[in-house]
Design a protein around this motif. Structure first.
Motif, short mmCIF file in Angstrom:
data_model
loop_
_atom_site.label_atom_id
_atom_site.label_comp_id
_atom_site.label_asym_id
_atom_site.label_seq_id
_atom_site.Cartn_x
_atom_site.Cartn_y
_atom_site.Cartn_z
N VAL A 3 -4.81 -8.03 52.90
CA VAL A 3 -4.72 -8.81 51.66
C VAL A 3 -3.34 -8.64 51.05
N CYS A 4 -2.82 -7.42 51.09
CA CYS A 4 -1.50 -7.13 50.53
C CYS A 4 -0.58 -6.69 51.66
N SER A 5 0.35 -7.55 52.02
CA SER A 5 1.27 -7.21 53.11
C SER A 5 2.38 -6.27 52.63
N CYS A 6 2.65 -6.22 51.34
CA CYS A 6 3.68 -5.29 50.83
C CYS A 6 3.25 -3.84 51.03
N ASN A 7 1.95 -3.57 50.84
CA ASN A 7 1.43 -2.21 50.91
C ASN A 7 0.48 -1.99 52.09
N ILE A 8 0.23 -3.03 52.87
CA ILE A 8 -0.73 -2.99 53.97
C ILE A 8 -2.09 -2.49 53.45
N VAL A 9 -2.67 -3.27 52.55
CA VAL A 9 -3.99 -2.98 52.01
C VAL A 9 -4.93 -4.06 52.51
N SER A 10 -6.04 -3.64 53.09
CA SER A 10 -6.99 -4.59 53.67
C SER A 10 -8.11 -4.93 52.70
N ARG A 11 -8.80 -5.99 53.03
CA ARG A 11 -9.98 -6.39 52.25
C ARG A 11 -11.00 -5.26 52.24
N LYS A 12 -11.20 -4.63 53.38
CA LYS A 12 -12.17 -3.54 53.49
C LYS A 12 -11.78 -2.37 52.58
N GLU A 24 -19.37 5.04 40.21
CA GLU A 24 -19.04 5.93 39.09
C GLU A 24 -19.54 5.37 37.76
N ASP A 25 -19.28 4.08 37.54
CA ASP A 25 -19.67 3.39 36.31
C ASP A 25 -19.80 1.91 36.63
N GLN A 26 -21.03 1.46 36.75
CA GLN A 26 -21.25 0.08 37.22
C GLN A 26 -20.80 -1.00 36.24
N TRP A 27 -20.44 -0.63 35.02
CA TRP A 27 -20.03 -1.64 34.03
C TRP A 27 -18.55 -1.56 33.67
N GLN A 28 -17.80 -0.77 34.38
CA GLN A 28 -16.38 -0.67 34.05
C GLN A 28 -15.62 -1.92 34.52
N LEU A 29 -14.52 -2.19 33.86
CA LEU A 29 -13.65 -3.30 34.25
C LEU A 29 -12.68 -2.79 35.30
N ILE A 30 -12.77 -3.37 36.48
CA ILE A 30 -11.91 -2.96 37.60
C ILE A 30 -10.78 -3.98 37.71
N THR A 31 -9.57 -3.49 37.66
CA THR A 31 -8.39 -4.36 37.72
C THR A 31 -7.64 -4.12 39.03
N PRO A 32 -6.78 -5.04 39.41
CA PRO A 32 -5.97 -4.82 40.61
C PRO A 32 -5.15 -3.53 40.51
N GLY A 33 -4.64 -3.24 39.32
CA GLY A 33 -3.86 -2.02 39.14
C GLY A 33 -4.66 -0.77 39.45
N VAL A 39 -5.74 3.42 46.06
CA VAL A 39 -5.31 3.47 47.46
C VAL A 39 -3.87 3.97 47.59
N SER A 40 -3.39 4.60 46.52
CA SER A 40 -2.03 5.17 46.49
C SER A 40 -0.96 4.13 46.78
N ALA A 41 -1.12 2.99 46.14
CA ALA A 41 -0.13 1.91 46.28
C ALA A 41 0.16 1.38 44.88
N ARG A 42 1.10 0.44 44.82
CA ARG A 42 1.38 -0.22 43.54
C ARG A 42 1.74 -1.66 43.81
N GLY A 43 1.49 -2.51 42.82
CA GLY A 43 1.85 -3.90 42.98
C GLY A 43 3.35 -4.05 43.09
N LYS A 44 3.80 -4.68 44.15
CA LYS A 44 5.24 -4.91 44.31
C LYS A 44 5.55 -6.35 43.91
N CYS A 48 -0.56 -10.96 45.71
CA CYS A 48 -1.92 -10.78 46.21
C CYS A 48 -2.93 -10.58 45.08
N PHE A 49 -2.48 -10.35 43.86
CA PHE A 49 -3.40 -10.00 42.77
C PHE A 49 -4.51 -11.03 42.56
#
Length: 101
Positions: A3-12, A24-33, A39-44, A48-49
């Motif tokens: 999904v992210c070729s900058c960081n080689i992050v897969s859909r899985k 951990e918390d089924q109602w938390q807001l999960i963001t791309p960040g 996954v020890s990466a950052r948006g470059k 892909c966001f």
């Protein structure tokens, strides 16, 4: 699928992180960040966001369907995720306008 070729992050990778967050918390807001940090990466380039948000939404919907969560709470959570996508898209548009000027 990558999904992210900058960081080689897969859909899985993204789906697993989202499931871990939801466990951990089924109602938390999960963001791309949050996903990228997990996954020890950052948006470059952050191109892909929007796709990452789609994966977050799809995985969250499947998770809550399996957990038989109350529909009104799920709708509220998905609306919050959609709002996040709109904010990202607007920020990208503003950034493109600044570059073009």
């Amino acid at each position: 699928m990558i999904v992210c070729s900058c960081n080689i992050v897969s859909r899985k990778d993204i789906e697993q992180v989202v499931i871990d967050f939801l466990n951990e918390d089924q109602w938390q807001l999960i963001t791309p960040g949050k996903v990228f940090q997990a996954v020890s990466a950052r948006g470059k380039c952050c191109g892909c966001f929007p796709g990452v948000i789609d994966i977050i939404v799809e995985t969250t919907e499947r998770y809550h369907e399996l957990m038989q969560s109350p529909a009104p709470k799920v709708v509220d959570l998905l609306n919050r995720i959609a709002d996040q996508r709109v904010r990202i898209e607007n920020a990208k548009k503003r950034a493109r306008l600044k570059v073009a000027v």
